[in-house]
Design an enzyme around this catalytic site. Structure first.
Site, PDB file in Angstrom:
ATOM      1  N   TYR A  53       0.836  -1.215   0.000  1.00 43.02           N
ATOM      2  CA  TYR A  53       0.000   0.000   0.000  1.00 43.02           C
ATOM      3  C   TYR A  53       0.869   1.262   0.000  1.00 43.02           C
ATOM      4  CZ  TYR A  53      -3.755  -3.211   1.580  1.00 43.02           C
ATOM      5  OH  TYR A  53      -4.643  -4.252   1.712  1.00 43.02           O
ATOM      6  N   HIS A 111       0.335 -11.945   1.704  1.00 44.67           N
ATOM      7  CA  HIS A 111      -0.723 -11.150   1.071  1.00 44.67           C
ATOM      8  C   HIS A 111      -1.523 -11.954   0.029  1.00 44.67           C
ATOM      9  CE1 HIS A 111      -1.673  -6.650   0.230  1.00 44.67           C
ATOM     10  NE2 HIS A 111      -2.725  -7.390  -0.035  1.00 44.67           N
TER      11      HIS A 111
HETATM   12  P1  NDP Z   1     -14.420  -1.329   1.472  1.00 44.40           P
HETATM   13  O1  NDP Z   1     -15.432  -2.368   1.145  1.00 44.40           O
HETATM   14  O2  NDP Z   1     -14.047  -1.039   2.874  1.00 44.40           O
HETATM   15  O3  NDP Z   1     -14.945  -0.034   0.753  1.00 44.40           O
HETATM   16  C1  NDP Z   1     -14.322   1.190   0.797  1.00 44.40           C
HETATM   17  C2  NDP Z   1     -15.206   2.127  -0.039  1.00 44.40           C
HETATM   18  O4  NDP Z   1     -16.455   2.332   0.643  1.00 44.40           O
HETATM   19  C3  NDP Z   1     -14.555   3.448  -0.230  1.00 44.40           C
HETATM   20  O5  NDP Z   1     -14.865   3.853  -1.556  1.00 44.40           O
HETATM   21  C4  NDP Z   1     -15.271   4.360   0.772  1.00 44.40           C
HETATM   22  O6  NDP Z   1     -15.364   5.662   0.235  1.00 44.40           O
HETATM   23  C5  NDP Z   1     -16.649   3.729   0.867  1.00 44.40           C
HETATM   24  N1  NDP Z   1     -17.258   3.872   2.217  1.00 44.40           N
HETATM   25  C6  NDP Z   1     -16.701   3.584   3.422  1.00 44.40           C
HETATM   26  N2  NDP Z   1     -17.557   3.820   4.419  1.00 44.40           N
HETATM   27  C7  NDP Z   1     -18.706   4.262   3.852  1.00 44.40           C
HETATM   28  C8  NDP Z   1     -19.965   4.667   4.361  1.00 44.40           C
HETATM   29  N3  NDP Z   1     -20.216   4.660   5.670  1.00 44.40           N
HETATM   30  N4  NDP Z   1     -20.913   5.069   3.483  1.00 44.40           N
HETATM   31  C9  NDP Z   1     -20.663   5.080   2.168  1.00 44.40           C
HETATM   32  N5  NDP Z   1     -19.499   4.707   1.610  1.00 44.40           N
HETATM   33  C10 NDP Z   1     -18.525   4.301   2.444  1.00 44.40           C
HETATM   34  O7  NDP Z   1     -13.113  -1.699   0.603  1.00 44.40           O
HETATM   35  P2  NDP Z   1     -11.564  -1.887   0.894  1.00 44.40           P
HETATM   36  O8  NDP Z   1     -11.004  -2.512  -0.320  1.00 44.40           O
HETATM   37  O9  NDP Z   1     -10.927  -0.644   1.339  1.00 44.40           O
HETATM   38  O10 NDP Z   1     -11.499  -2.982   2.064  1.00 44.40           O
HETATM   39  C11 NDP Z   1     -11.259  -2.666   3.434  1.00 44.40           C
HETATM   40  C12 NDP Z   1      -9.829  -3.022   3.807  1.00 44.40           C
HETATM   41  O11 NDP Z   1      -9.552  -4.395   3.508  1.00 44.40           O
HETATM   42  C13 NDP Z   1      -8.762  -2.288   3.007  1.00 44.40           C
HETATM   43  O12 NDP Z   1      -8.633  -0.924   3.331  1.00 44.40           O
HETATM   44  C14 NDP Z   1      -7.558  -3.131   3.318  1.00 44.40           C
HETATM   45  O13 NDP Z   1      -7.077  -2.867   4.623  1.00 44.40           O
HETATM   46  C15 NDP Z   1      -8.152  -4.535   3.215  1.00 44.40           C
HETATM   47  N6  NDP Z   1      -7.989  -5.126   1.871  1.00 44.40           N
HETATM   48  C16 NDP Z   1      -7.196  -6.246   1.761  1.00 44.40           C
HETATM   49  C17 NDP Z   1      -6.998  -6.861   0.557  1.00 44.40           C
HETATM   50  C18 NDP Z   1      -6.152  -8.081   0.490  1.00 44.40           C
HETATM   51  O14 NDP Z   1      -5.825  -8.530  -0.612  1.00 44.40           O
HETATM   52  N7  NDP Z   1      -5.765  -8.648   1.607  1.00 44.40           N
HETATM   53  C19 NDP Z   1      -7.596  -6.341  -0.693  1.00 44.40           C
HETATM   54  C20 NDP Z   1      -8.435  -5.180  -0.488  1.00 44.40           C
HETATM   55  C21 NDP Z   1      -8.623  -4.623   0.763  1.00 44.40           C
HETATM   56  P3  NDP Z   1     -14.710   6.968   0.967  1.00 44.40           P
HETATM   57  O15 NDP Z   1     -13.271   6.666   1.278  1.00 44.40           O
HETATM   58  O16 NDP Z   1     -14.888   8.031  -0.072  1.00 44.40           O
HETATM   59  O17 NDP Z   1     -15.548   7.166   2.194  1.00 44.40           O
END
Ligand code: NDP
Length: 279
Positions: A53, A111
């Protein structure tokens, strides 16, 4: 205001993890310190980052600036694919610790399995040594299928504490969850809100529960993860949404509401497939 106590889950190695945390995938490195500082102020104590990241330094600066005692925090980072193998893995965790400004993390994950390279078992054995050396308190994997997990279990002395996988209502991984439960592996949901890539919040099972409880659809989905025993760390850049996503302990979904969201499963990924998408 009284600080919310997030429930903890006991892992198979005896360590505890806060069930709700904050993820920082796609949080820009220059914004990370501010955003993680906001999250810590809101009350989050579990942060999920990864070497790839590019924002471990910002996470580390926010931790240092917070003054929160280290033992109150739960920090996860991940070994990137290029660093798999007995030779490279030990220096990869050292580099992550250096960037985080920490002498240990709470959880270190492989990962992606990258089955095409067939290094994940030897990498896992190197991770067992990292735990023995005190560089990480727990070790786990990410994006592993049942077959990958079975090989690690068969060919090492340690059952992974967690498997962090894509998991949200349209992709709820029921077979993998059943296997993990049988083996004592806890599942962490990545992309818990579907990464905003489909209209999860507009689906009647979610929208109706939100209406009934006077909360947002995102809060309903986070509750669904928690009530299913999953570990979850939604990401947001917005402090308001951070607070909203953390404010999920004042209501409970009924069994019918949980079951209605369970039925949204379509086996539909929004992210990469660990068996075929290699990077
Ligand atoms: P999420 O499912 O957490 O979604 C994040 C999105 O949802 C962003 O666009 C955010 O927008 C929006 N969002 C968050 N809260 C709200 C809300 N209350 N209302 C409306 N929209 C909302 O996706 P992630 O991929 O970020 O997954 C979470 C975590 O999982 C990652 O940050 C990471 O730590 C991990 N991860 C791990 C992976 C792996 O391969 N091991 C791959 C992907 C993720 P905004 O920021 O504009 O609020």
């Amino acid at each position: 205001m009284e600080r919310v106590t997030v429930p903890t889950i006991e892992l198979n190695d005896g360590n505890s993890i806060p069930q709700l945390g904050f993820g920082v995938f796609r949080v820009e490195p220059v914004e990370t310190e501010r955003i993680v500082s906001d999250a810590l102020e809101v009350g989050y104590r579990h942060i999920d980052t990864a070497a790839v990241y590019g924002n471990e330094e910002g996470v580390g600066r926010a931790i240092a600036a917070s003054g929160i005692p280290r033992e109150e925090l739960f920090i996860t980072t991940k070994l990137w694919n290029a660093d798999q193998g007995a030779e490279s893995a030990p220096s990869a965790i050292d580099a992550s610790l250096e960037r985080l400004g920490l002498d240990h993390v709470d959880l270190y994950l492989i990962h992606w399995p990258r089955p095409d390279r067939d290094l994940y078992v030897e990498t896992w054995r190197a991770m067992e040594q990292m735990k023995a050396d005190g560089k990480t308190r727990s070790i786990g994997v990410s994006n592993f299928t049942v077959d990958h997990l079975q090989r690690v279990i068969d060919e090492s002395d340690t059952v992974p504490a967690v498997n962090q996988v894509e998991l949200h209502p349209a992709f709820s991984q029921s077979a993998l969850r059943t296997f993990a439960r049988q083996q004592g592996i806890h599942i962490e949901s990545w992309g818990p809100l579907g990464q905003g890539k489909y209209d999860l919040f507009g689906m009647p099972a979610v929208a109706e529960a939100a209406e009934a409880h006077g909360v947002s659809p995102a809060q309903v989905v986070i509750r669904w993860h928690l009530q299913n025993g999953l570990i979850v760390f939604p990401k947001t850049n917005s402090r308001d949404r951070m607070a909203q996503n953390f404010d999920v302990f004042g209501f409970e979904l009924s069994d019918d509401e949980v079951n209605a969201i369970d039925r949204l499963d379509e086996g539909k990924r929004v992210g990469a497939d660990p068996e075929v998408d290699f990077f």
